[in-house]
Design an enzyme around this catalytic site. Structure first.
Site: not given
Length: 198
Positions: A8, A14, A120
């Site tokens: 960040c 963050r 998945d």
């Protein structure tokens, strides 16, 4: 071992929140998570508000207290298998520092948005085809995620791929940051775990 890096601006809100969440949720795997800032406040700890958010999000307390901000350099970008920027501006800065990292650098929310489109089974299948090396398995999983980029519509507002910067702003802004960041982190955890499934 695989390495994930979050980036960040100051490396006090963050990116350390994302990194410590990832490290906590992937602690049983051979994964190292680091973070840095494009204007890193070198040596600073997380803001008090970020510490509070991290505790609410069940981050390992030792990771919260142990964080110290790091200024991002090109050298930091050589090893990570995946680099997650908190905004498009951070992503641009990363790629300027090391153009070779273009394909393995996404914003955190962009990664999550794309990963949500990949079943998945596709991630597991691609990772398995890559063999037994964890880095190659994760690279295959990242390729599966980025491979849907042209097949899924971009966000209506490009800023939706960014996480709002709460630094020196209200507690409500910090809560907004967490609401954007937390579900995106869970998508990263999902992909990494699927990639390393044997």
């Amino acid at each position: 071992m695989i390495e994930i890096m979050t980036v960040c601006t100051g490396n006090v809100c963050r990116s350390p929140l994302a990194a410590t969440m990832l490290a906590t949720r992937l602690a049983d795997l051979d994964v190292q998570v680091t973070s840095a800032g494009t204007y890193g406040l070198q040596g600073e700890s997380m803001t008090d508000e970020t510490k509070r958010l991290a505790a609410q999000l069940a981050v390992d307390p030792a990771l919260i207290e142990g964080h110290r901000a790091t200024y991002l350099t090109e050298a930091h970008l050589r090893a990570p298998d995946l680099i997650l920027a908190m905004s498009r501006e951070h992503r641009r800065r990363i790629v300027e520092l090391n153009p070779a990292r273009l394909r393995s650098t996404l914003t955190l929310r962009e990664f999550a948005r794309l990963a949500a489109e990949v079943p998945d089974a596709d991630i597991v299948g691609d990772a398995s085809a890559a063999g037994d090396d964890d880095s190659r398995r994760l690279k295959a999983a990242i390729d599966a995620v980025t491979g849907v980029r042209g097949l899924t519509p971009p966000p209506a507002d490009p800023a939706d791929d960014d996480i709002v910067d709460p630094y020196r702003r209200s507690w409500e802004t910090y809560e907004l940051t967490a609401s954007q960041l937390a579900p995106a982190v869970e998508q990263v955890v999902r992909v990494v775990r699927l990639a390393l499934t044997r």
